[in-house]
Scaffold this motif. Structure first.
Motif, PDB file in Angstrom:
ATOM      1  N   ASP A  12       0.781  -0.950  -0.069  1.00 34.24           N
ATOM      2  CA  ASP A  12       0.027  -0.146  -0.071  1.00 34.24           C
ATOM      3  C   ASP A  12       1.114   1.269   0.023  1.00 34.24           C
ATOM      4  OD1 ASP A  12      -1.797   2.011   0.579  1.00 34.24           O
ATOM      5  OD2 ASP A  12      -2.650   1.165   2.170  1.00 34.24           O
ATOM      6  N   LYS A  13       1.034   1.795  -1.183  1.00 37.82           N
ATOM      7  CA  LYS A  13       2.284   2.993  -1.215  1.00 37.82           C
ATOM      8  C   LYS A  13       1.839   4.134  -0.515  1.00 37.82           C
ATOM      9  CE  LYS A  13       4.789   1.261  -4.608  1.00 37.82           C
ATOM     10  NZ  LYS A  13       6.199   1.146  -4.517  1.00 37.82           N
ATOM     11  N   SER A  14       0.726   4.749  -0.053  1.00 35.63           N
ATOM     12  CA  SER A  14       0.453   5.905   0.568  1.00 35.63           C
ATOM     13  C   SER A  14      -0.105   5.281   1.857  1.00 35.63           C
ATOM     14  CB  SER A  14      -0.423   6.614  -0.194  1.00 35.63           C
ATOM     15  OG  SER A  14      -1.727   6.282   0.024  1.00 35.63           O
ATOM     16  N   GLY A  15      -0.933   4.288   2.206  1.00 32.83           N
ATOM     17  CA  GLY A  15      -1.682   3.975   3.533  1.00 32.83           C
ATOM     18  C   GLY A  15      -2.672   4.830   3.473  1.00 32.83           C
ATOM     19  N   SER A  16      -2.946   5.919   2.661  1.00 34.74           N
ATOM     20  CA  SER A  16      -4.201   6.760   2.905  1.00 34.74           C
ATOM     21  C   SER A  16      -5.491   6.316   2.234  1.00 34.74           C
ATOM     22  CB  SER A  16      -3.770   8.110   2.280  1.00 34.74           C
ATOM     23  OG  SER A  16      -4.829   8.968   2.054  1.00 34.74           O
ATOM     24  N   LEU A  17      -6.654   6.389   2.856  1.00 37.53           N
ATOM     25  CA  LEU A  17      -7.808   6.118   2.146  1.00 37.53           C
ATOM     26  C   LEU A  17      -8.389   7.239   1.225  1.00 37.53           C
ATOM     27  CD1 LEU A  17      -9.991   5.041   5.362  1.00 37.53           C
ATOM     28  CD2 LEU A  17      -9.344   3.808   3.408  1.00 37.53           C
ATOM     29  N   SER A  18      -7.705   8.075   0.951  1.00 33.98           N
ATOM     30  CA  SER A  18      -7.961   9.039  -0.011  1.00 33.98           C
ATOM     31  C   SER A  18      -7.190   8.540  -1.439  1.00 33.98           C
ATOM     32  CB  SER A  18      -7.478  10.551   0.343  1.00 33.98           C
ATOM     33  OG  SER A  18      -6.006  10.575   0.431  1.00 33.98           O
ATOM     34  N   GLY A  19      -6.471   7.639  -1.355  1.00 35.85           N
ATOM     35  CA  GLY A  19      -5.861   7.115  -2.845  1.00 35.85           C
ATOM     36  C   GLY A  19      -4.632   6.634  -2.547  1.00 35.85           C
ATOM     37  N   SER A  20      -4.672   5.442  -3.239  1.00 27.96           N
ATOM     38  CA  SER A  20      -3.150   4.608  -3.132  1.00 27.96           C
ATOM     39  C   SER A  20      -2.921   3.809  -3.958  1.00 27.96           C
ATOM     40  CB  SER A  20      -3.181   3.867  -1.727  1.00 27.96           C
ATOM     41  OG  SER A  20      -1.696   3.641  -1.502  1.00 27.96           O
ATOM     42  N   ASP A  21      -1.919   3.333  -4.495  1.00 29.34           N
ATOM     43  CA  ASP A  21      -1.574   2.163  -5.228  1.00 29.34           C
ATOM     44  C   ASP A  21      -1.282   0.891  -4.523  1.00 29.34           C
ATOM     45  OD1 ASP A  21      -1.734   4.027  -7.633  1.00 29.34           O
ATOM     46  OD2 ASP A  21       0.428   4.205  -7.590  1.00 29.34           O
ATOM     47  N   PHE A  22      -1.708  -0.192  -4.996  1.00 28.04           N
ATOM     48  CA  PHE A  22      -1.317  -1.307  -4.281  1.00 28.04           C
ATOM     49  C   PHE A  22      -0.786  -2.471  -5.203  1.00 28.04           C
ATOM     50  CE2 PHE A  22      -4.844   0.262  -2.061  1.00 28.04           C
ATOM     51  CZ  PHE A  22      -4.629   0.016  -0.804  1.00 28.04           C
ATOM     52  N   VAL A  23       0.529  -2.479  -5.258  1.00 29.90           N
ATOM     53  CA  VAL A  23       1.436  -3.137  -6.134  1.00 29.90           C
ATOM     54  C   VAL A  23       2.076  -4.586  -5.318  1.00 29.90           C
ATOM     55  CG1 VAL A  23       3.530  -3.006  -7.346  1.00 29.90           C
ATOM     56  CG2 VAL A  23       2.199  -1.108  -7.103  1.00 29.90           C
ATOM     57  N   TRP A 111     -14.371  -9.794   7.811  1.00 35.90           N
ATOM     58  CA  TRP A 111     -13.532  -9.028   8.058  1.00 35.90           C
ATOM     59  C   TRP A 111     -13.435  -8.586   9.787  1.00 35.90           C
ATOM     60  CZ3 TRP A 111      -9.015  -8.052   5.722  1.00 35.90           C
ATOM     61  CH2 TRP A 111      -8.989  -7.960   4.224  1.00 35.90           C
ATOM     62  N   SER A 112     -12.390  -8.488  10.605  1.00 35.02           N
ATOM     63  CA  SER A 112     -12.472  -8.236  11.456  1.00 35.02           C
ATOM     64  C   SER A 112     -11.346  -7.338  12.175  1.00 35.02           C
ATOM     65  CB  SER A 112     -12.642  -9.453  12.535  1.00 35.02           C
ATOM     66  OG  SER A 112     -11.540 -10.410  12.392  1.00 35.02           O
ATOM     67  N   TRP A 113     -11.207  -6.499  12.929  1.00 39.43           N
ATOM     68  CA  TRP A 113     -10.156  -5.653  13.360  1.00 39.43           C
ATOM     69  C   TRP A 113      -9.576  -6.170  14.646  1.00 39.43           C
ATOM     70  CZ3 TRP A 113     -10.132  -1.487  17.550  1.00 39.43           C
ATOM     71  CH2 TRP A 113      -8.950  -0.964  17.294  1.00 39.43           C
ATOM     72  N   ARG A 114      -8.044  -6.474  14.431  1.00 36.33           N
ATOM     73  CA  ARG A 114      -7.385  -6.656  15.369  1.00 36.33           C
ATOM     74  C   ARG A 114      -7.653  -8.041  16.217  1.00 36.33           C
ATOM     75  NH1 ARG A 114      -5.422  -0.790  18.128  1.00 36.33           N
ATOM     76  NH2 ARG A 114      -4.463  -0.270  16.256  1.00 36.33           N
ATOM     77  N   THR A 115      -8.347  -9.095  15.512  1.00 42.20           N
ATOM     78  CA  THR A 115      -8.728 -10.255  16.064  1.00 42.20           C
ATOM     79  C   THR A 115      -7.571 -11.434  16.088  1.00 42.20           C
ATOM     80  OG1 THR A 115      -9.715 -10.931  14.171  1.00 42.20           O
ATOM     81  CG2 THR A 115     -11.102  -9.953  15.898  1.00 42.20           C
ATOM     82  N   ARG A 182     -11.993   0.075   6.581  1.00 41.38           N
ATOM     83  CA  ARG A 182     -11.271   1.006   7.068  1.00 41.38           C
ATOM     84  C   ARG A 182     -11.815   2.347   7.265  1.00 41.38           C
ATOM     85  NH1 ARG A 182      -6.150   1.576   3.825  1.00 41.38           N
ATOM     86  NH2 ARG A 182      -5.455   2.994   5.425  1.00 41.38           N
ATOM     87  N   HIS A 183     -12.901   2.774   6.065  1.00 44.14           N
ATOM     88  CA  HIS A 183     -13.613   3.758   6.342  1.00 44.14           C
ATOM     89  C   HIS A 183     -14.619   3.986   7.407  1.00 44.14           C
ATOM     90  CE1 HIS A 183     -16.086   7.208   4.671  1.00 44.14           C
ATOM     91  NE2 HIS A 183     -17.122   6.403   4.991  1.00 44.14           N
ATOM     92  N   ILE A 184     -15.116   2.834   7.432  1.00 42.03           N
ATOM     93  CA  ILE A 184     -15.907   2.782   8.825  1.00 42.03           C
ATOM     94  C   ILE A 184     -15.241   2.948  10.043  1.00 42.03           C
ATOM     95  CG2 ILE A 184     -17.369   1.209  10.235  1.00 42.03           C
ATOM     96  CD1 ILE A 184     -18.380  -0.152   7.780  1.00 42.03           C
ATOM     97  N   ALA A 185     -14.187   2.508  10.281  1.00 43.40           N
ATOM     98  CA  ALA A 185     -13.267   2.453  11.380  1.00 43.40           C
ATOM     99  C   ALA A 185     -12.613   3.948  11.697  1.00 43.40           C
ATOM    100  CB  ALA A 185     -12.110   1.466  11.369  1.00 43.40           C
ATOM    101  N   THR A 186     -12.500   4.596  10.343  1.00 42.01           N
ATOM    102  CA  THR A 186     -11.903   6.028  10.520  1.00 42.01           C
ATOM    103  C   THR A 186     -13.074   6.891  11.145  1.00 42.01           C
ATOM    104  OG1 THR A 186     -10.432   5.597   9.105  1.00 42.01           O
ATOM    105  CG2 THR A 186     -10.909   7.947   9.152  1.00 42.01           C
ATOM    106  N   ARG A 187     -14.336   6.633  10.360  1.00 40.13           N
ATOM    107  CA  ARG A 187     -15.240   7.472  10.505  1.00 40.13           C
ATOM    108  C   ARG A 187     -15.987   7.280  12.051  1.00 40.13           C
ATOM    109  NH1 ARG A 187     -21.123   6.650   9.134  1.00 40.13           N
ATOM    110  NH2 ARG A 187     -21.985   8.790   9.224  1.00 40.13           N
ATOM    111  N   GLU A 188     -16.005   5.983  12.507  1.00 37.90           N
ATOM    112  CA  GLU A 188     -16.388   5.863  13.779  1.00 37.90           C
ATOM    113  C   GLU A 188     -15.128   5.980  14.902  1.00 37.90           C
ATOM    114  OE1 GLU A 188     -18.868   2.229  13.818  1.00 37.90           O
ATOM    115  OE2 GLU A 188     -19.852   3.071  12.437  1.00 37.90           O
TER     116      GLU A 188
END
Length: 190
Positions: A12-23, A111-115, A182-188
């Motif tokens: 994940d080149k940027s790590g940002s939700l606003s845009g990135s390249d996944f190579v 999907w689950s977070w930190r399980t 990731r969007h849900i987690a950031t928003r909440e």
């Protein structure tokens, strides 16, 4: 696509939700995520297969004003598309940090977070048998990377039958649902 016995590991080149390249580290796949925002706060994310010979996104994620969940559109082989509300596609099963979905292969994943702490995964995606099939890890604290966020998205190779035609559809399912999580987690504020 040649099977190598190695998981798909997309940097994940940027790590940002606003845009990135996944190579993929082995040049088997290159996905690009781009975001456009409207004046009302609504946003549209498009996922592109950079190895394809066209500018048609393989997935579109649309969020309403203030980041509310909107629709997801997955464009599969033969340009067949399916659109549905994100909340119906990625169903909550134990709080905002745990959601399940039916992928293009007809199988259920969640999907689950930190399980999955024994592998230090930020996000993990398991199949109906509880096997980890996809994951997302953050960079190691304190490490510096040139031209990279240090974050990694991975899919175990036996599952990318979900990445050539059908395999690509499944990879897109995994990445799109990860982006929504990731969007849900950031928003909440998780």
């Amino acid at each position: 696509m040649v099977k190598t016995g190695l998981p798909f590991m997309l940097e994940d080149k940027s790590g940002s939700l606003s845009g990135s390249d996944f190579v993929d580290l082995y040049d088997r796949m290159f996905l690009r995520v781009r975001c456009t925002r409207g004046p009302d706060g609504a946003s549209r994310y498009r996922v592109y297969d950079m190895f394809a010979w066209h500018d048609i996104p393989v997935a579109t994620l649309e969020y309403g004003a203030a980041g509310t969940l909107g629709n997801i559109t997955i464009i599969g082989p033969g340009a067949l598309s399916r659109t549905q509300p994100m909340a119906a596609f990625l169903v909550e099963v134990g709080g905002a940090r745990h959601r399940k979905f039916i992928a293009s292969d007809g199988q259920e994943y969640s999907w689950s977070w930190r399980t999955n702490t024994h592998e230090d995964l930020e996000w993990s995606c398991t199949n109906a048998n509880g096997h980890t099939v996809a994951w997302y890890v953050l960079k190691i604290p304190g490490e510096q990377y040139e031209d990279s966020s240090g974050c990694m998205f991975g899919v175990e190779e036996p599952y990318p039958h979900l990445a050539t035609g059908q395999l690509m559809s499944e990879m897109v399912d995994f990445l799109a649902t990860l982006l929504i999580m990731r969007h849900i987690a950031t928003r909440e504020g998780l």
